[in-house]
Scaffold this motif. Structure first.
Motif, PDB file in Angstrom:
ATOM      1  N   ILE A   1      56.169  33.962  81.840  1.00 49.17           N
ATOM      2  CA  ILE A   1      55.929  34.649  83.108  1.00 49.17           C
ATOM      3  C   ILE A   1      56.856  34.102  84.194  1.00 49.17           C
TER       4      ILE A   1
ATOM      5  N   VAL B   1      58.163  42.287  84.273  1.00 50.25           N
ATOM      6  CA  VAL B   1      57.120  41.264  84.280  1.00 50.25           C
ATOM      7  C   VAL B   1      56.115  41.485  85.396  1.00 50.25           C
TER       8      VAL B   1
ATOM      9  N   THR C   1      52.742  42.612  84.590  1.00 48.05           N
ATOM     10  CA  THR C   1      51.773  41.567  84.237  1.00 48.05           C
ATOM     11  C   THR C   1      51.202  40.906  85.479  1.00 48.05           C
ATOM     12  N   THR C   2      52.081  40.602  86.428  1.00 48.45           N
ATOM     13  CA  THR C   2      51.631  39.992  87.671  1.00 48.45           C
ATOM     14  C   THR C   2      52.675  40.204  88.753  1.00 48.45           C
TER      15      THR C   2
ATOM     16  N   PRO D   1      54.636  36.143  89.735  1.00 49.63           N
ATOM     17  CA  PRO D   1      54.873  35.397  88.493  1.00 49.63           C
ATOM     18  C   PRO D   1      54.791  33.886  88.647  1.00 49.63           C
TER      19      PRO D   1
ATOM     20  N   LEU E   1      52.103  41.947  79.286  1.00 49.37           N
ATOM     21  CA  LEU E   1      53.242  41.041  79.341  1.00 49.37           C
ATOM     22  C   LEU E   1      54.396  41.580  78.487  1.00 49.37           C
TER      23      LEU E   1
END
Length: 221
Positions: A87, A115, A118-119, A122, A189
């Motif tokens: 990440i 990415v 995913t968030t 990071p 992810l």
């Protein structure tokens, strides 16, 4: 109490070093004299030095058990850290208008968030995974305080940055950019070859340096 002095001093210095250099009027004053690049390089270097001391000081503090010393908890960093490395590496490789830390050259595309799916944060998400895993793996008072603060800081930071970016960008623009992102969703992810190789290299370096720097072998076997 004297046995705790080094840990308390390191923790105090860490908090002070992360409060004053980033706040006005100190930050503009430092940037004016060091330049933007010089400021970030100097601040990052100072942060790493103080963080290193804080981690060493926590290891030297008296052992006071807080969490159970179960063997399965020793595996927590080996499970969480590869994800944290991936990440963090992915976050550094991509531009990020929704948080900080992105150094990528390609403009951010909300239809292909990478990415950020995913968030949106990071580096903070990687810090949270690192911190929670190390709380479980250590379980003593000094490390619960240390890594608990990091975990709390990371989670709180995600909420605060989302609110700040919504004010800066405007609600409509923020929603346009953030529509394909998440605060944290590990199921989404992305597994691209280059980030995987770089994250694996970072993980290997962390394992090799853990014993000489921290004084503890991170492998449970």
């Amino acid at each position: 109490m004297t046995d705790w002095l080094e840990f308390i001093a390191a923790l105090t210095l860490f908090m002070v070093s992360h409060m004053f250099p980033v706040r006005p009027p100190m930050r503009p004053w430092l940037i004016a004299r060091l330049g933007t690049k010089g400021y970030f390089i100097s601040y990052s270097f100072l942060s790493l030095l103080v963080l290193g001391w804080l981690i060493v000081a926590a290891a030297r503090a008296p052992f006071v058990a807080v969490l159970p010393q179960w063997e399965i908890f020793r595996w927590a960093p080996l499970v969480a850290m590869p994800l944290a490395c991936l990440i963090a590496v992915g976050g550094m490789m991509a531009q990020n208008p929704l948080s900080f830390g992105g150094l990528g050259k390609q403009p951010f595309d909300p239809d292909r968030p990478g990415v950020l799916a995913t968030t949106r944060h990071p580096l903070l998400a990687a810090m949270a995974l690192w911190a929670v895993a190390h709380v479980l793996a250590n379980g003593d008072l000094a490390h619960v305080i240390l890594f608990g603060l990091f975990a709390g800081f990371a989670v709180m930071g995600m909420f605060l940055i989302d609110r700040r970016k919504q004010r800066q960008l405007g609600q409509g623009e923020w929603q346009r950019l953030a529509r394909g992102t998440a605060r944290l969703n590990l199921i989404r992810l992305p597994l691209s070859p280059l980030p995987l190789v770089l994250a694996g290299s970072v993980m290997l370096v962390l394992i090799l340096l853990h014993e000489p720097v921290i004084g503890y072998v991170p492998l449970p076997w």
